[in-house]
Design an enzyme around this catalytic site. Structure first.
Site, mmCIF file in Angstrom:
data_model
loop_
_atom_site.group_PDB
_atom_site.id
_atom_site.type_symbol
_atom_site.label_atom_id
_atom_site.label_comp_id
_atom_site.label_asym_id
_atom_site.label_seq_id
_atom_site.Cartn_x
_atom_site.Cartn_y
_atom_site.Cartn_z
ATOM 1 N N SER A 65 0.847 -1.196 0.000
ATOM 2 C CA SER A 65 0.000 0.000 0.000
ATOM 3 C C SER A 65 0.883 1.246 0.000
ATOM 4 O O SER A 65 1.823 1.338 -0.781
ATOM 5 C CB SER A 65 -0.946 -0.037 1.203
ATOM 6 N N ASP A 122 -5.454 -2.759 -3.143
ATOM 7 C CA ASP A 122 -4.529 -2.587 -2.023
ATOM 8 C C ASP A 122 -3.892 -3.905 -1.602
ATOM 9 O O ASP A 122 -4.575 -4.912 -1.397
ATOM 10 C CB ASP A 122 -5.266 -1.971 -0.837
#
Length: 384
Positions: free
Chosen positions: A52, A214
């Site tokens: 991320s 993500d």
């Protein structure tokens, strides 16, 4: 033997977790560690693994692995000087247009070329990454011996696998495990956009024939990429923070709002699997002490992995609440439409508050937390 070779031989790995704007905390920790490293030295972590927003920080460090001080300074300058508009569109017209186009896409035929749907459009982030990062430097740093490997983990919405895209020295074999694998590639901006695409908040990214989001989603073993890339010692900058209730009312507790629940889900995605994996690794380390040394030496897969975890000393949500007014009005209205205001207990604000004032505060917190652990960090990284 040069010092850069000593760093490579140390097999130190840095693991940076996700968390949107919260990743500014990582920069503060890295800045404090720079105080322990002599100037003009290479990075003390030859293995870099990020997920991320942590993937963006780790890749930026990889680009400047030959000079750790320079890499940290550039990273800190970016975090302290950008604003929310640098990450996602904040103008009311652009927000409405983005959401409207996403809604219209649901009425398109299946064969149409649909765009991914999301709450916000993070196209400005792509422009920022293209401007700030020179990915060719990663190969150069690997060839020159300053870097062993760097990985970026993203989650495949197509098959549910957690995929770690990596660049490394020759001889590092791809790996395949249940629901996770490593894939050698030349990293680029799209890998970072995919890894940092917070579910439902930012749009998914297509790489080859798969759609990714993500990297913290489906990441059942966040320490796995570092270990597969040869780490013997893992330094983790986590996001497990003490809870400081903003509006506690023990006499008349109210049920959590949908926004509060969504924030808890994000917290679970970004933190819980790391706790589980660290606990699993400690149990394996304890088990290995029961196995005779000669047997362990005959099996390369049986090895002790040291770890050091640094978590924040204060609640990011409480800090974010004091900077709520820095959010553009159009974004405030959007957040209010889903139940998030300046008195909300949801952690979503701390994920989206990409404002220089809030980020600077987290950098300061990370810096102080690392300095408070200076001796332990020096001992772990072999700095005396």
């Amino acid at each position: 033997m040069t010092r850069k070779r000593n760093y490579l031989d140390s097999k130190n790995a840095l693991v940076l977790t996700g968390g949107g704007a919260r990743a500014a905390y990582q920069v503060g920790v890295l800045s404090a560690i720079a105080k322990f490293v002599p100037r003009n030295h290479g990075i003390p972590f030859p293995i870099l693994c990020g997920t991320s927003a942590g993937a963006i920080n780790s890749t930026a460090l990889a680009c400047y692995a030959s000079c750790y001080h320079l890499g940290v300074k550039k990273l800190e300058w970016v975090w302290k000087n950008f604003n929310i508009e640098s990450i996602y569109h904040c103008e009311a017209t652009k927000i409405i247009s983005h959401i409207s186009l996403g809604m219209l896409a649901s009425f398109q035929a299946d064969y149409a070329n649909k765009k991914p749907r999301s709450l916000l459009n993070n196209a400005p982030l792509r422009l920022l990454l293209n401007k700030m990062l020179d990915f060719q430097r990663i190969d150069n740093n690997i060839l020159r011996g300053y870097l062993s490997a760097v990985s970026v983990t993203a989650s495949s919405y197509s098959n549910g696998d957690s995929i770690s895209f990596y660049q490394s020295v020759d001889g590092t074999e791809p790996w395949q495990r249940v629901k996770r694998r490593g894939e050698a590639t030349q990293l680029n901006t799209e890998h970072l956009m995919a890894s940092s695409a917070i579910p439902m908040v930012f749009p998914s990214v297509k790489i080859k024939n798969q759609h990714f989001g993500d990297g913290s989603v489906h990441q059942l073993s966040p320490l796995s990429p570092a270990i597969h890339l040869g780490a013997k010692r893992i330094f983790v900058i986590g996001v497990d923070q003490p809870k400081e209730p903003l509006h506690a009312n023990e006499n008349n507790p109210h049920p959590p709002s949908s926004a509060t629940i969504a924030g808890h889900l994000l917290d679970s995605i970004f933190a819980d699997t790391m706790h589980s994996d660290l606990e699993r690794m400690r149990r394996i380390n304890d088990t290995l002490t029961l196995i005779p040394e000669e047997i362990r030496q005959e099996n390369d897969g049986l090895q002790h992995i040291d770890s050091f975890v640094l978590n924040p000393s204060h609640d990011f949500n409480a800090i974010a609440a004091s900077f709520y007014d820095d959010i553009p009005m159009s974004v405030k209205l959007l957040l209010r439409s889903i139940g998030i205001g300046n008195d909300a207990e949801s952690s979503i604000v701390s994920y989206l508050l990409f404002d220089k004032n809030f980020c600077s505060e987290l950098i300061k917190l990370g810096f102080n937390d690392a300095l408070a652990k200076e001796k332990e960090i020096r001992d772990f990284l072999f700095f005396k």
